[in-house]
Design a protein around this motif. Structure first.
Motif, PDB file in Angstrom:
ATOM      1  N   CYS A  63      31.474  33.793  46.856  1.00  0.00           N
ATOM      2  CA  CYS A  63      32.556  33.288  46.011  1.00  0.00           C
ATOM      3  C   CYS A  63      33.813  34.064  46.361  1.00  0.00           C
ATOM      4  O   CYS A  63      33.773  35.299  46.491  1.00  0.00           O
ATOM      5  N   SER A  64      34.908  33.354  46.525  1.00  0.00           N
ATOM      6  CA  SER A  64      36.163  34.030  46.850  1.00  0.00           C
ATOM      7  C   SER A  64      36.590  34.925  45.688  1.00  0.00           C
ATOM      8  O   SER A  64      36.134  34.756  44.546  1.00  0.00           O
ATOM      9  N   GLN A  65      37.452  35.879  45.992  1.00  0.00           N
ATOM     10  CA  GLN A  65      37.943  36.791  44.964  1.00  0.00           C
ATOM     11  C   GLN A  65      39.462  36.862  45.012  1.00  0.00           C
ATOM     12  O   GLN A  65      40.059  36.941  46.099  1.00  0.00           O
ATOM     13  N   ASN A  66      40.074  36.844  43.832  1.00  0.00           N
ATOM     14  CA  ASN A  66      41.512  37.080  43.706  1.00  0.00           C
ATOM     15  C   ASN A  66      41.699  38.546  43.339  1.00  0.00           C
ATOM     16  O   ASN A  66      41.441  38.941  42.194  1.00  0.00           O
ATOM     17  N   ILE A  67      42.105  39.343  44.290  1.00  0.00           N
ATOM     18  CA  ILE A  67      42.240  40.780  44.080  1.00  0.00           C
ATOM     19  C   ILE A  67      43.702  41.175  44.222  1.00  0.00           C
ATOM     20  O   ILE A  67      44.368  40.809  45.198  1.00  0.00           O
ATOM     21  N   GLY A  68      44.202  41.941  43.245  1.00  0.00           N
ATOM     22  CA  GLY A  68      45.588  42.391  43.268  1.00  0.00           C
ATOM     23  C   GLY A  68      45.778  43.633  44.107  1.00  0.00           C
ATOM     24  O   GLY A  68      44.839  44.172  44.699  1.00  0.00           O
ATOM     25  N   ILE A  69      46.998  44.127  44.136  1.00  0.00           N
ATOM     26  CA  ILE A  69      47.310  45.293  44.953  1.00  0.00           C
ATOM     27  C   ILE A  69      46.632  46.556  44.420  1.00  0.00           C
ATOM     28  O   ILE A  69      46.521  47.552  45.145  1.00  0.00           O
ATOM     29  N   ASP A  70      46.162  46.508  43.162  1.00  0.00           N
ATOM     30  CA  ASP A  70      45.438  47.646  42.590  1.00  0.00           C
ATOM     31  C   ASP A  70      43.932  47.522  42.804  1.00  0.00           C
ATOM     32  O   ASP A  70      43.150  48.273  42.218  1.00  0.00           O
ATOM     33  N   ASN A  71      43.532  46.544  43.634  1.00  0.00           N
ATOM     34  CA  ASN A  71      42.120  46.305  43.958  1.00  0.00           C
ATOM     35  C   ASN A  71      41.309  45.820  42.761  1.00  0.00           C
ATOM     36  O   ASN A  71      40.078  45.932  42.765  1.00  0.00           O
ATOM     37  N   LEU A  72      41.969  45.253  41.775  1.00  0.00           N
ATOM     38  CA  LEU A  72      41.292  44.677  40.618  1.00  0.00           C
ATOM     39  C   LEU A  72      41.501  43.167  40.602  1.00  0.00           C
ATOM     40  O   LEU A  72      42.481  42.661  41.151  1.00  0.00           O
TER      41      LEU A  72
END
Length: 221
Positions: A63-72
């Motif tokens: 499953c794809s992941q939407n990860i921000g610049i804070d790795n969350l």
């Protein structure tokens, strides 16, 4: 790992394992039947990569992941969806499902169950809910709908891996097809022969050597 505290459109804390809008499972076309190390056919990805299988050889749904610049994870939460990779991460490493920090206390691990979900008197007590840390136990109990504000709180000194929840597949002349499972999902223990044709989505632990406590009696971190 820092915690992004809340969904910007609400005041609810968004657990680390919650799925987000824009995260999508891989297509059925990426799966096929392949010859395994034992010479028998089993479920596999055409381009199988490290991490697609867990340490016991079970194939996991991508499953794809939407990860921000804070790795969350970032994006609007899909409250009823659990992200398979993040759930697996928290269960394998016994991290808090809310903040992804180590969940261990000096007295064991906290697991929360909703009414009628797990019964302490059962011969086997299993859960697909990763543990929670002391910091987030109360807010999880208050905000998680399935806990209904009155969770059963298990303090477990032992919680070995049991198996997985997922989808069984069948390989026939027409190709692969998913098989129906009870309540849309089926739990299989590790070692079950059906795991060769299984696509896992959640990891399960068995609770042993546990006590039932009240939220007001939570142990120190």
């Amino acid at each position: 790992m820092p915690t992004r505290p809340a969904d910007p459109s609400t005041t609810r804390l968004v657990p680390y394992i919650t799925g987000r809008e824009g995260e999508h499972p891989d297509l059925l076309a990426s799966l096929h039947g392949a010859q395994g190390p034992d010479g028998r056919l089993h479920l596999a990805y055409h381009d199988e990569q490290n991490g697609d299988r867990d340490l016991r050889g079970v194939l996991w749904g991508r499953c794809s992941q939407n990860i921000g610049i804070d790795n969350l994870p970032t994006g609007r939460p899909r409250w009823r969806m659990v992200h398979p990779s993040r759930q697996r991460e928290c269960m394998e490493q016994l991290r808090c499902q809310v903040c992804a920090q180590p969940a261990r206390t000096d007295h064991g691990y906290l697991f929360l169950a909703g009414p009628h979900e797990m019964h302490p008197g059962d011969a086997v007590v299993r859960t697909a809910q990763p543990p929670v840390c002391v910091q987030h136990a109360r807010i999880a109990a208050e905000q998680c709908p399935h806990l209904q504000g009155q969770p059963t709180v298990f303090l477990a000194q032992s919680a070995p891996l049991y198996g997985v929840i997922g989808t069984p597949y069948q390989y026939a002349d027409g190709g692969l097809r998913a098989l129906p499972a009870a309540n849309g999902r089926e739990a299989l223990p590790y070692g079950h022969p059906g795991l060769r044709w299984y696509l896992a989505s959640q990891l399960i632990r068995r609770l042993r050597a546990y006590t039932i406590i009240n939220l007001d009696d939570l142990p120190p971190k």
